[in-house]
Write a protein that holds these residues in place. Sequence first.
Motif, PDB file in Angstrom:
ATOM      1  N   UNK A  30     -19.358  20.376  41.719  1.00  0.00           N
ATOM      2  CA  UNK A  30     -19.102  19.899  40.455  1.00  0.00           C
ATOM      3  C   UNK A  30     -20.234  18.970  39.645  1.00  0.00           C
ATOM      4  N   UNK A  31     -21.601  19.267  40.039  1.00  0.00           N
ATOM      5  CA  UNK A  31     -22.529  18.729  39.644  1.00  0.00           C
ATOM      6  C   UNK A  31     -22.710  18.932  38.085  1.00  0.00           C
ATOM      7  N   UNK A  32     -22.256  19.937  37.343  1.00  0.00           N
ATOM      8  CA  UNK A  32     -22.183  19.737  35.786  1.00  0.00           C
ATOM      9  C   UNK A  32     -21.231  18.935  35.244  1.00  0.00           C
ATOM     10  N   UNK A  33     -20.297  18.403  36.063  1.00  0.00           N
ATOM     11  CA  UNK A  33     -19.614  17.354  35.166  1.00  0.00           C
ATOM     12  C   UNK A  33     -19.985  16.153  35.344  1.00  0.00           C
ATOM     13  N   UNK A  34     -20.636  15.674  36.645  1.00  0.00           N
ATOM     14  CA  UNK A  34     -20.886  14.324  36.949  1.00  0.00           C
ATOM     15  C   UNK A  34     -22.662  14.041  36.876  1.00  0.00           C
ATOM     16  N   UNK A  35     -23.189  13.521  35.897  1.00  0.00           N
ATOM     17  CA  UNK A  35     -24.712  13.405  35.770  1.00  0.00           C
ATOM     18  C   UNK A  35     -25.239  12.387  36.739  1.00  0.00           C
ATOM     19  N   UNK A  36     -24.504  11.206  36.481  1.00  0.00           N
ATOM     20  CA  UNK A  36     -25.434  10.116  37.081  1.00  0.00           C
ATOM     21  C   UNK A  36     -24.245   9.209  37.628  1.00  0.00           C
ATOM     22  N   UNK A  37     -24.518   8.427  38.938  1.00  0.00           N
ATOM     23  CA  UNK A  37     -23.528   7.358  39.411  1.00  0.00           C
ATOM     24  C   UNK A  37     -24.358   6.222  39.865  1.00  0.00           C
ATOM     25  N   UNK A  38     -24.405   4.945  39.337  1.00  0.00           N
ATOM     26  CA  UNK A  38     -25.092   3.971  39.713  1.00  0.00           C
ATOM     27  C   UNK A  38     -24.099   2.662  40.000  1.00  0.00           C
ATOM     28  N   UNK A  39     -25.008   1.861  40.765  1.00  0.00           N
ATOM     29  CA  UNK A  39     -24.468   0.597  41.270  1.00  0.00           C
ATOM     30  C   UNK A  39     -25.565  -0.301  41.143  1.00  0.00           C
ATOM     31  N   UNK A  40     -25.490  -1.111  39.705  1.00  0.00           N
ATOM     32  CA  UNK A  40     -26.359  -2.001  39.370  1.00  0.00           C
ATOM     33  C   UNK A  40     -26.459  -2.971  40.369  1.00  0.00           C
ATOM     34  N   UNK A  41     -27.990  -3.332  40.818  1.00  0.00           N
ATOM     35  CA  UNK A  41     -28.423  -4.352  41.914  1.00  0.00           C
ATOM     36  C   UNK A  41     -29.338  -5.270  41.409  1.00  0.00           C
ATOM     37  N   UNK A  42     -29.446  -6.306  42.006  1.00  0.00           N
ATOM     38  CA  UNK A  42     -30.441  -7.393  41.663  1.00  0.00           C
ATOM     39  C   UNK A  42     -30.847  -7.715  43.156  1.00  0.00           C
ATOM     40  N   UNK A  43     -32.153  -8.052  43.010  1.00  0.00           N
ATOM     41  CA  UNK A  43     -32.949  -8.587  44.451  1.00  0.00           C
ATOM     42  C   UNK A  43     -32.701 -10.124  44.485  1.00  0.00           C
ATOM     43  N   UNK A  44     -32.209 -10.574  45.531  1.00  0.00           N
ATOM     44  CA  UNK A  44     -32.045 -12.016  46.105  1.00  0.00           C
ATOM     45  C   UNK A  44     -32.947 -12.442  46.984  1.00  0.00           C
ATOM     46  N   UNK A  45     -33.315 -13.675  46.993  1.00  0.00           N
ATOM     47  CA  UNK A  45     -34.021 -14.000  48.322  1.00  0.00           C
ATOM     48  C   UNK A  45     -33.227 -15.046  49.127  1.00  0.00           C
ATOM     49  N   UNK A  46     -32.970 -14.667  50.355  1.00  0.00           N
ATOM     50  CA  UNK A  46     -32.128 -15.356  51.447  1.00  0.00           C
ATOM     51  C   UNK A  46     -32.988 -15.832  52.212  1.00  0.00           C
ATOM     52  N   UNK A  47     -32.729 -17.246  52.952  1.00  0.00           N
ATOM     53  CA  UNK A  47     -33.291 -17.728  54.059  1.00  0.00           C
ATOM     54  C   UNK A  47     -32.420 -17.963  55.427  1.00  0.00           C
ATOM     55  N   UNK A  48     -32.610 -17.322  56.342  1.00  0.00           N
ATOM     56  CA  UNK A  48     -31.890 -17.280  57.267  1.00  0.00           C
ATOM     57  C   UNK A  48     -32.587 -17.715  58.677  1.00  0.00           C
ATOM     58  N   UNK A  49     -32.505 -18.840  59.448  1.00  0.00           N
ATOM     59  CA  UNK A  49     -33.099 -19.004  60.480  1.00  0.00           C
ATOM     60  C   UNK A  49     -34.729 -19.323  60.157  1.00  0.00           C
ATOM     61  N   UNK A  50     -34.782 -19.879  59.110  1.00  0.00           N
ATOM     62  CA  UNK A  50     -36.129 -20.121  58.562  1.00  0.00           C
ATOM     63  C   UNK A  50     -36.874 -18.840  58.341  1.00  0.00           C
ATOM     64  N   UNK A  51     -36.265 -17.519  57.996  1.00  0.00           N
ATOM     65  CA  UNK A  51     -37.210 -16.481  57.748  1.00  0.00           C
ATOM     66  C   UNK A  51     -36.551 -16.177  56.484  1.00  0.00           C
ATOM     67  N   UNK A  52     -37.647 -15.766  55.340  1.00  0.00           N
ATOM     68  CA  UNK A  52     -37.204 -15.379  53.924  1.00  0.00           C
ATOM     69  C   UNK A  52     -36.988 -13.871  54.098  1.00  0.00           C
TER      70      UNK A  52
END
Length: 175
Positions: A30-52
């Motif tokens: 069904x590639x002709x019926x669906x052009x694109x599928x997206x999940x918008x994301x953003x980058x976030x900085x996490x700090x766990x156990x002192x590691x960025x």
Amino acid sequence: MAHRWYSIQTYGNERTVRLAILNVIQEMGLQNFIEEVIVPTEDVIEIKDGIKKVTERSLYSGYVFAKIDLNTEIQHLIQSLPKVSGFIGEANTPTPLSEHDIKVILDRVNNRAAPKPKVYFDNGETVRIVDGPFANFTGTVDEYDLEHGTLKLNVSIFGRATPVDIAYTQVEKII
């Protein structure tokens, strides 16, 4: 074919639903019926156990966006996938997103901002400094500069409140 953008509500992992949609499209030809599928994301900085660490977080939790030439067969096929609640619309009729709405979403996808901290600080909040020359001191947040990733703290040094500018990665919230 009139491909339009639709919002698909999910429960669970949006990326899993995106992959399921792409797989079923491939399997059914069904590639002709669906052009694109997206999940918008953003980058976030996490700090766990002192590691960025930089991780991705969904901008619109619980939603996947797809550019589809929608018909009843495609609608039922997508809605029958695991973890899919359905299309956003009225009375079981999917409503396409407006040009303005999808432009805002696609701009955020295509022009990703610099990673943001996952943790936010409020004025007056008490934090512990875990790194740098003021390690093991506690301070009160005076200002939080999200753009530069810095905090202005009032730290008590020798009984006097001293203003200190420090990176948010050098502190942890006191619970």
